[in-house]
Design an enzyme around this catalytic site. Structure first.
Site, PDB file in Angstrom:
ATOM      1  N   LYS A 113      40.904  15.591  36.109  1.00 32.39           N
ATOM      2  CA  LYS A 113      39.655  15.338  36.846  1.00 32.39           C
ATOM      3  C   LYS A 113      39.821  16.042  38.203  1.00 32.39           C
ATOM      4  O   LYS A 113      39.772  15.426  39.277  1.00 32.39           O
ATOM      5  CB  LYS A 113      39.461  13.812  36.986  1.00 32.39           C
ATOM      6  CG  LYS A 113      38.122  13.383  37.550  1.00 32.39           C
ATOM      7  CD  LYS A 113      36.966  13.561  36.605  1.00 32.39           C
ATOM      8  CE  LYS A 113      35.649  13.188  37.259  1.00 32.39           C
ATOM      9  NZ  LYS A 113      34.469  13.625  36.516  1.00 32.39           N
TER      10      LYS A 113
ATOM     11  N   ASP B 112      35.790  13.979  31.492  1.00 32.19           N
ATOM     12  CA  ASP B 112      34.483  13.522  30.991  1.00 32.19           C
ATOM     13  C   ASP B 112      33.947  14.489  29.940  1.00 32.19           C
ATOM     14  O   ASP B 112      33.411  14.081  28.902  1.00 32.19           O
ATOM     15  CB  ASP B 112      33.477  13.304  32.136  1.00 32.19           C
ATOM     16  CG  ASP B 112      33.602  14.321  33.253  1.00 32.19           C
ATOM     17  OD1 ASP B 112      34.509  15.171  33.207  1.00 32.19           O
ATOM     18  OD2 ASP B 112      32.778  14.287  34.188  1.00 32.19           O
TER      19      ASP B 112
ATOM     20  N   ASP C  56      45.408   7.507  27.286  1.00 30.19           N
ATOM     21  CA  ASP C  56      45.220   6.202  26.641  1.00 30.19           C
ATOM     22  C   ASP C  56      43.836   6.150  25.991  1.00 30.19           C
ATOM     23  O   ASP C  56      43.663   5.808  24.818  1.00 30.19           O
ATOM     24  CB  ASP C  56      45.360   5.109  27.725  1.00 30.19           C
ATOM     25  CG  ASP C  56      45.354   3.713  27.160  1.00 30.19           C
ATOM     26  OD1 ASP C  56      45.385   3.571  25.926  1.00 30.19           O
ATOM     27  OD2 ASP C  56      45.313   2.756  27.961  1.00 30.19           O
TER      28      ASP C  56
ATOM     29  N   ASP D  55      42.719   7.006  21.749  1.00 29.58           N
ATOM     30  CA  ASP D  55      42.002   6.023  20.921  1.00 29.58           C
ATOM     31  C   ASP D  55      40.700   6.609  20.389  1.00 29.58           C
ATOM     32  O   ASP D  55      40.317   6.357  19.242  1.00 29.58           O
ATOM     33  CB  ASP D  55      41.701   4.755  21.733  1.00 29.58           C
ATOM     34  CG  ASP D  55      42.825   3.737  21.590  1.00 29.58           C
ATOM     35  OD1 ASP D  55      43.914   4.118  21.106  1.00 29.58           O
ATOM     36  OD2 ASP D  55      42.643   2.567  21.972  1.00 29.58           O
TER      37      ASP D  55
ATOM     38  N   TYR E 277      48.964   3.311  35.709  1.00 27.83           N
ATOM     39  CA  TYR E 277      49.533   2.095  35.122  1.00 27.83           C
ATOM     40  C   TYR E 277      50.864   1.713  35.774  1.00 27.83           C
ATOM     41  O   TYR E 277      51.347   0.597  35.594  1.00 27.83           O
ATOM     42  CB  TYR E 277      49.734   2.254  33.611  1.00 27.83           C
ATOM     43  CG  TYR E 277      48.451   2.482  32.829  1.00 27.83           C
ATOM     44  CD1 TYR E 277      47.205   2.361  33.437  1.00 27.83           C
ATOM     45  CD2 TYR E 277      48.477   2.818  31.492  1.00 27.83           C
ATOM     46  CE1 TYR E 277      46.033   2.582  32.736  1.00 27.83           C
ATOM     47  CE2 TYR E 277      47.306   3.039  30.771  1.00 27.83           C
ATOM     48  CZ  TYR E 277      46.089   2.923  31.405  1.00 27.83           C
ATOM     49  OH  TYR E 277      44.933   3.145  30.713  1.00 27.83           O
TER      50      TYR E 277
END
Ligand code: NAD
Length: 360
Positions: free
Chosen positions: A195, A227, A251, A255, A146
């Protein structure tokens, strides 16, 4: 203890829910012998109305001079409010981005806890929900994809977009240290999510987390691919204590974790810098649809105040007292409109505050 708190009530339901959290802090202060001094600051739409900008430099300086910030929420109805006719850098949300940057808040903490009494709201299968869960998603907030450089350009007649994911070892180390410190206050387990089978930034992340882990022999840690983590959160959320991860993975996972708790009005959050300083706020927004109606659930903000006592002031016993009082009102069947169900008692925002206060 003498605690200086900058209070930003903000817009929408912000003033209603923050008032309840202050009531609870005062009750804690009275019982345990602490003084909470509040300095009220404007941010968001209310600051635009008074000063023409969503956050003044003076408000930033005052927030910096405090020990912690307690925030409600900012913003209005994005379709109808005149604040959203302003250019993006003058809108309410610009105040939030500015204060996070100015205060150097790089660690975002979002607890996801399933209350026994609210299990029916959990969208997971009964046998999974019955095991309960209590985890802390710890997200790096100021680096990664970001904040990396980005561009969109035409290359050989084909539109091409590039975003860059950059982390240096210092950025990883400081969030890893926070993660392990927080695990020491909890069940002493860290799951570091990356990852590393694909990304260089994740391989560096893994290396630095392993170095930091050596300083915390009491904490068990494991690495998990993002994942797999997304799957494990819905398959077996009870396994997690602290989930430590970079910005974009955090992020998404935070959620997902909040979704399985079933109610936005119950979710606290904290953003910390390298010191004990932090900004504490509910995970939800300003809920303009119910603002000014004394209907909002103040529990997320009250639990954010508990996080402030635990992580900024090291007042663990006092934080426990708030969390127990919240559990107690739920056990006794009191609910605000967002979590009310058959057989429970509907209460208003200020009544919920009073009920929790009486149980401190
Ligand atoms: P929202 O979280 O404000 O509301 C979504 C839904 O959840 C609404 O139905 C609302 O009534 C309900 N809700 C939220 N908090 C609640 C509570 N404590 N008690 C009961 N019900 C609650 O999200 P939105 O509608 O997408 O956004 C509204 C405004 O809030 C926008 O201006 C947005 O930019 C802003 N916002 C601010 C923050 C922040 O201040 N950190 C975060 C998210 C959104």
């Amino acid at each position: 203890m003498n605690c200086n708190i900058a209070v930003i009530k903000g817009d929408g339901i912000g003033p209603e829910v923050v008032t309840q959290a202050m009531k609870i802090l005062d009750a804690v202060g009275e019982k345990y012998g602490h003084t909470f001094n509040y300095e009220q600051l404007l941010m968001g739409g209310c600051s635009i109305d008074v000063h023409g900008v969503p956050l003044t430099d003076e408000a930033v300086a005052r927030a910096k001079a405090s020990d912690a910030v307690l925030l409600g929420s900012i913003g209005g109805n994005t379709s109808t409010s005149p604040w959203y006719k302003l250019p993006p850098e003058k809108r309410p949300e610009a105040g939030l981005l500015k204060i996070r940057k100015e205060l150097g808040l790089f660690a975002n903490l979002r607890p996801a806890y399933l209350y026994e009494q609210l299990k029916a709201a959990c969208p997971l299968k009964e046998e999974i929900a019955n095991k309960g869960f209590d985890m802390m998603i710890m997200r790096e907030l100021t680096g990664g994809l970001y904040f990396g450089s980005r561009k969109t350009e035409e290359i050989d007649g084909v539109m091409t977009a590039v975003d860059t994911l950059t982390y240096n070892e210092n950025e990883i180390r400081r969030i890893a240290i926070k993660g392990f410190d927080i695990a020491m206050k909890r069940r002493k387990k860290v799951t570091s999510v990356d990852k590393a089978n694909v990304l260089d930034s994740s391989r560096l992340w893994r290396k630095i987390v392993e170095e930091v882990a050596k300083d915390y022999p009491e904490v068990t840690y494991e690495h998990m691919l993002v994942d797999n983590c997304a799957m494990q959160l819905v398959k077996d959320p009870a396994q997690f204590d602290v989930v430590l991860t970079e910005n974009m993975f955090g992020d998404i996972l935070s959620d997902e974790a909040s979704m399985i708790t079933g109610s936005i009005g119950m979710l606290a959050s904290a953003s910390l810098n390298e010191t004990k300083f932090g900004m504490y706020e509910p995970s939800g927004g300003s809920a303009p649809d119910i603002a000014g109606q004394n209907k909002a659930n103040p529990i997320a903000t009250i639990l954010s105040a508990a996080m402030m006592l635990r992580y900024t002031f090291d007042l663990d016993k006092e934080a426990d007292a708030i969390e127990h009082a919240v559990k107690q009102v739920l056990i006794e069947g009191y609910r605000t409109c967002d979590i009310v169900s058959e057989g429970t008692t509907l209460v208003a925002c200020d009544e919920m505050g009073d009920l929790i206060k009486q149980r401190i």
